[in-house]
Write a protein that holds these residues in place. Structure first.
Motif, short mmCIF file in Angstrom:
data_model
loop_
_atom_site.label_atom_id
_atom_site.label_comp_id
_atom_site.label_asym_id
_atom_site.label_seq_id
_atom_site.Cartn_x
_atom_site.Cartn_y
_atom_site.Cartn_z
N GLN A 1 -0.53 -3.33 -19.21
CA GLN A 1 -0.18 -1.91 -19.26
C GLN A 1 -1.42 -1.03 -19.44
O GLN A 1 -1.51 0.03 -18.84
CB GLN A 1 0.80 -1.67 -20.42
N TYR A 2 -2.37 -1.45 -20.25
CA TYR A 2 -3.49 -0.57 -20.58
C TYR A 2 -4.77 -0.88 -19.82
O TYR A 2 -5.78 -0.23 -20.04
CB TYR A 2 -3.74 -0.60 -22.09
N ARG A 3 -4.75 -1.81 -18.93
CA ARG A 3 -5.89 -2.10 -18.09
C ARG A 3 -5.41 -2.02 -16.65
O ARG A 3 -4.35 -2.55 -16.33
CB ARG A 3 -6.39 -3.52 -18.39
N ASN A 4 -6.15 -1.38 -15.79
CA ASN A 4 -5.70 -1.20 -14.42
C ASN A 4 -5.76 -2.55 -13.69
O ASN A 4 -6.83 -3.01 -13.30
CB ASN A 4 -6.57 -0.17 -13.70
N PRO A 5 -4.63 -3.18 -13.48
CA PRO A 5 -4.63 -4.50 -12.85
C PRO A 5 -4.86 -4.45 -11.34
O PRO A 5 -5.11 -5.47 -10.72
CB PRO A 5 -3.23 -5.03 -13.17
N TYR A 6 -4.80 -3.27 -10.75
CA TYR A 6 -4.90 -3.16 -9.30
C TYR A 6 -6.28 -2.66 -8.85
O TYR A 6 -6.50 -2.43 -7.68
CB TYR A 6 -3.82 -2.21 -8.76
N GLU A 7 -7.15 -2.49 -9.77
CA GLU A 7 -8.47 -1.94 -9.48
C GLU A 7 -9.17 -2.70 -8.35
O GLU A 7 -9.67 -2.11 -7.42
CB GLU A 7 -9.32 -2.00 -10.74
N ASP A 8 -9.15 -4.00 -8.43
CA ASP A 8 -9.83 -4.81 -7.41
C ASP A 8 -9.16 -4.68 -6.05
O ASP A 8 -9.83 -4.73 -5.02
CB ASP A 8 -9.83 -6.29 -7.85
N HIS A 9 -7.84 -4.51 -6.03
CA HIS A 9 -7.13 -4.42 -4.76
C HIS A 9 -7.46 -3.14 -3.99
O HIS A 9 -7.46 -3.11 -2.77
CB HIS A 9 -5.61 -4.46 -4.98
N TYR A 10 -7.73 -2.06 -4.69
CA TYR A 10 -7.95 -0.77 -4.04
C TYR A 10 -9.41 -0.47 -3.77
O TYR A 10 -9.73 0.51 -3.14
CB TYR A 10 -7.30 0.33 -4.87
N LYS A 11 -10.33 -1.30 -4.23
CA LYS A 11 -11.75 -1.07 -4.01
C LYS A 11 -12.17 -1.51 -2.61
O LYS A 11 -13.21 -1.13 -2.13
CB LYS A 11 -12.59 -1.82 -5.03
N GLN A 12 -11.38 -2.29 -1.97
CA GLN A 12 -11.78 -2.84 -0.67
C GLN A 12 -11.78 -1.84 0.42
O GLN A 12 -11.31 -0.98 0.82
CB GLN A 12 -10.85 -4.00 -0.28
N PRO B 1 0.80 -1.22 0.00
CA PRO B 1 0.00 0.00 0.00
C PRO B 1 0.85 1.28 0.00
O PRO B 1 0.36 2.35 -0.35
CB PRO B 1 -0.83 -0.10 1.27
N LYS B 2 2.10 1.18 0.36
CA LYS B 2 2.97 2.35 0.38
C LYS B 2 3.47 2.71 -1.02
O LYS B 2 3.98 3.80 -1.23
CB LYS B 2 4.16 2.10 1.30
N LYS B 3 3.35 1.76 -1.96
CA LYS B 3 3.84 2.01 -3.32
C LYS B 3 2.70 2.49 -4.19
O LYS B 3 1.58 2.04 -4.09
CB LYS B 3 4.42 0.73 -3.92
N ASP B 4 3.05 3.37 -5.07
CA ASP B 4 2.11 3.88 -6.05
C ASP B 4 1.83 2.76 -7.07
O ASP B 4 2.76 2.09 -7.53
CB ASP B 4 2.73 5.10 -6.75
N PRO B 5 0.58 2.53 -7.45
CA PRO B 5 0.26 1.48 -8.43
C PRO B 5 1.00 1.66 -9.76
O PRO B 5 1.41 0.67 -10.37
CB PRO B 5 -1.25 1.60 -8.63
N GLN B 6 1.20 2.89 -10.18
CA GLN B 6 1.92 3.11 -11.43
C GLN B 6 3.38 2.70 -11.31
O GLN B 6 3.97 2.18 -12.25
CB GLN B 6 1.82 4.58 -11.87
N GLU B 7 3.95 2.90 -10.11
CA GLU B 7 5.34 2.49 -9.87
C GLU B 7 5.46 0.97 -9.96
O GLU B 7 6.40 0.45 -10.57
CB GLU B 7 5.78 2.99 -8.48
N ILE B 8 4.50 0.25 -9.37
CA ILE B 8 4.51 -1.21 -9.43
C ILE B 8 4.35 -1.66 -10.89
O ILE B 8 5.06 -2.55 -11.36
CB ILE B 8 3.38 -1.79 -8.56
#
Length: 173
Positions: free
Chosen positions: A162-173, A106-113
């Motif tokens: 790259q073009y689909r947000n792969p972390y969307e489900d992780h941050y909705k919680q 959670p400390k890392k920016d999703p774009q950085e990952i």
């Protein structure tokens, strides 16, 4: 008495003539046989020499072929081993973009990952590309086509990642 001596000498002369004639005839046969044996021996030695020379030539050629084949086998093994390493790296980097069990710090920016994972994939993909093209003469068309298929599937995964947000489900919680 003189006649007897002449008769005796004629008899001895005839006997010695027959003996000498027979002796020289036998001697001539022996010389001819010796010459025949010498000729046959020379022919046998000539055939033996040719056979030995050809055998050594074949042995030398076979030895050279074995060395060349051994070197080629070693080289092909090295190339295919390196290619396998590169394929595993591409597969692993493609699979690690969207792993089944993923921990998102959670400390890392999703774009950085995303950038880190894409960078890892790009490096492994480029290494595979270089290896594939530089060693292409050493493997078959089937292997080349299989490498291209793996690269294509991995590249498609990277584009989708790259073009689909792969972390969307992780941050909705």
């Amino acid at each position: 008495m003189v006649e007897e001596i002449y008769a005796l000498l004629a008899f001895i002369g005839g006997l010695s003539g027959a003996f000498l004639s027979s002796y020289f005839k036998e001697k001539g046969k022996n010389v001819a046989t010796k010459e025949d044996i010498l000729h046959i021996t020379k022919e046998i030695e000539k055939v033996k020499y040719e056979y030995t020379r050809e055998t050594e030539s074949l042995r030398s050629n076979l030895s050279n072929q074995i060395k060349v084949s051994g070197f080629r086998y070693e080289k092909e093994y090295e190339i295919l081993s390196d290619l396998t390493d590169k394929l595993v790296d591409v597969r692993d980097s493609a699979l690690s973009m969207r792993p089944e069990l993923d921990y998102i710090d959670p400390k890392k920016d999703p774009q950085e990952i995303t950038n880190e994972r894409l960078d890892r994939f790009q490096k492994s993909h480029y290494a595979l590309y270089l290896s594939r093209e530089k060693t292409r003469p050493f493997y078959s068309q089937e292997i080349y086509a299989a490498i291209l298929a793996v690269e294509s599937a991995a590249r498609l995964e990277s584009i989708q990642f790259q073009y689909r947000n792969p972390y969307e489900d992780h941050y909705k919680q």
